[in-house]
Design a protein around this motif. Sequence first.
Motif, PDB file in Angstrom:
ATOM      1  N   PHE A  95       0.480  18.775  32.075  1.00 11.11           N
ATOM      2  CA  PHE A  95       0.696  19.560  30.851  1.00 11.11           C
ATOM      3  C   PHE A  95      -0.415  20.622  30.507  1.00 11.11           C
ATOM      4  O   PHE A  95      -1.508  20.115  30.653  1.00 11.11           O
ATOM      5  N   GLY A  96       0.115  21.624  29.650  1.00 12.11           N
ATOM      6  CA  GLY A  96      -1.173  22.349  29.376  1.00 12.11           C
ATOM      7  C   GLY A  96      -0.581  23.648  28.445  1.00 12.11           C
ATOM      8  O   GLY A  96       0.705  23.633  28.082  1.00 12.11           O
ATOM      9  N   GLU A  97      -1.370  24.525  28.245  1.00 14.62           N
ATOM     10  CA  GLU A  97      -1.067  25.737  27.443  1.00 14.62           C
ATOM     11  C   GLU A  97      -1.498  27.082  28.237  1.00 14.62           C
ATOM     12  O   GLU A  97      -2.155  26.984  29.174  1.00 14.62           O
ATOM     13  N   TYR A  98      -0.681  27.901  28.190  1.00 18.17           N
ATOM     14  CA  TYR A  98      -0.861  29.386  28.614  1.00 18.17           C
ATOM     15  C   TYR A  98      -0.793  30.540  27.403  1.00 18.17           C
ATOM     16  O   TYR A  98      -0.305  30.334  26.629  1.00 18.17           O
ATOM     17  N   GLU A  99      -1.409  31.641  28.089  1.00 17.90           N
ATOM     18  CA  GLU A  99      -1.608  32.858  26.869  1.00 17.90           C
ATOM     19  C   GLU A  99      -1.629  33.943  27.972  1.00 17.90           C
ATOM     20  O   GLU A  99      -2.671  34.072  28.682  1.00 17.90           O
ATOM     21  N   LEU A 100      -0.659  34.757  28.042  1.00 18.87           N
ATOM     22  CA  LEU A 100      -0.617  35.884  28.752  1.00 18.87           C
ATOM     23  C   LEU A 100      -0.491  37.269  28.146  1.00 18.87           C
ATOM     24  O   LEU A 100       0.476  37.508  27.308  1.00 18.87           O
ATOM     25  N   ALA A 101      -1.673  38.178  28.044  1.00 15.77           N
ATOM     26  CA  ALA A 101      -1.680  39.239  27.214  1.00 15.77           C
ATOM     27  C   ALA A 101      -1.221  40.582  28.166  1.00 15.77           C
ATOM     28  O   ALA A 101      -1.793  40.855  29.172  1.00 15.77           O
ATOM     29  N   GLU A 102      -0.026  41.136  27.846  1.00 16.68           N
ATOM     30  CA  GLU A 102       0.223  42.361  28.572  1.00 16.68           C
ATOM     31  C   GLU A 102      -0.408  43.577  28.169  1.00 16.68           C
ATOM     32  O   GLU A 102      -0.973  43.745  27.167  1.00 16.68           O
ATOM     33  N   GLU A 103      -0.403  44.517  29.232  1.00 18.01           N
ATOM     34  CA  GLU A 103      -1.058  45.856  28.819  1.00 18.01           C
ATOM     35  C   GLU A 103      -0.260  46.406  27.663  1.00 18.01           C
ATOM     36  O   GLU A 103       0.971  46.247  27.355  1.00 18.01           O
ATOM     37  N   ASN A 104      -1.084  46.983  26.652  1.00 16.30           N
ATOM     38  CA  ASN A 104      -0.432  47.601  25.403  1.00 16.30           C
ATOM     39  C   ASN A 104      -0.048  48.808  25.632  1.00 16.30           C
ATOM     40  O   ASN A 104      -0.449  49.748  25.790  1.00 16.30           O
ATOM     41  N   LYS A 105       1.408  49.049  26.083  1.00 19.59           N
ATOM     42  CA  LYS A 105       2.135  50.179  26.133  1.00 19.59           C
ATOM     43  C   LYS A 105       3.198  50.456  25.273  1.00 19.59           C
ATOM     44  O   LYS A 105       4.196  50.923  25.675  1.00 19.59           O
ATOM     45  N   GLY A 106       3.034  50.207  24.021  1.00 17.38           N
ATOM     46  CA  GLY A 106       3.925  50.327  23.110  1.00 17.38           C
ATOM     47  C   GLY A 106       4.669  49.244  22.527  1.00 17.38           C
ATOM     48  O   GLY A 106       4.134  47.888  22.658  1.00 17.38           O
TER      49      GLY A 106
END
Length: 156
Positions: A95-106
């Motif tokens: 079990f766990g947690e995730y965080e994925l940050a996309e490129e800021n493109k709008g």
Amino acid sequence: MKKLLFLFVLISNFFFSQMPDISNVWLNNSKAYTGTIGDKNQEIKLKISISEQNKKNDQEYFVSGYTLVDKNYSKFEGTFTITKYRDAKKKGVVFGEYELAEENKGKHSGILKGRFIYTFKWNKENEKVEAQYIELIGDWKSYDGTLDFKTRIKNQ
């Protein structure tokens, strides 16, 4: 005997908080994860191209790749962090947690954040992991705060 030795090593690693490097698990055999996003269950694809275990915190993995929703392609970077492990004789669950940050493109880029469940079976005959299943359950929020969607993504 080999299985007992492997199990002992695995359990002792967890007991001493030394997680074996499972970074290749998140790569999903070079296949994209698929799922849904939003109330209309729009298709989302998520592909992890790079996965590395954090050298300072072996419970954390750095990942990067891309997401695809309709024709909106976004690169991302983020983390998977293991919070709990449960082992039964033939089946393991992480079990766990995730965080994925996309490129800021709008307007159509943001952050995917939530929890994951990774289950697998241990084949004692060939001493390999089989029947791997990974599910990411969480939210996607746009950087400008105007969009907020539920997500459910799994490996194929």
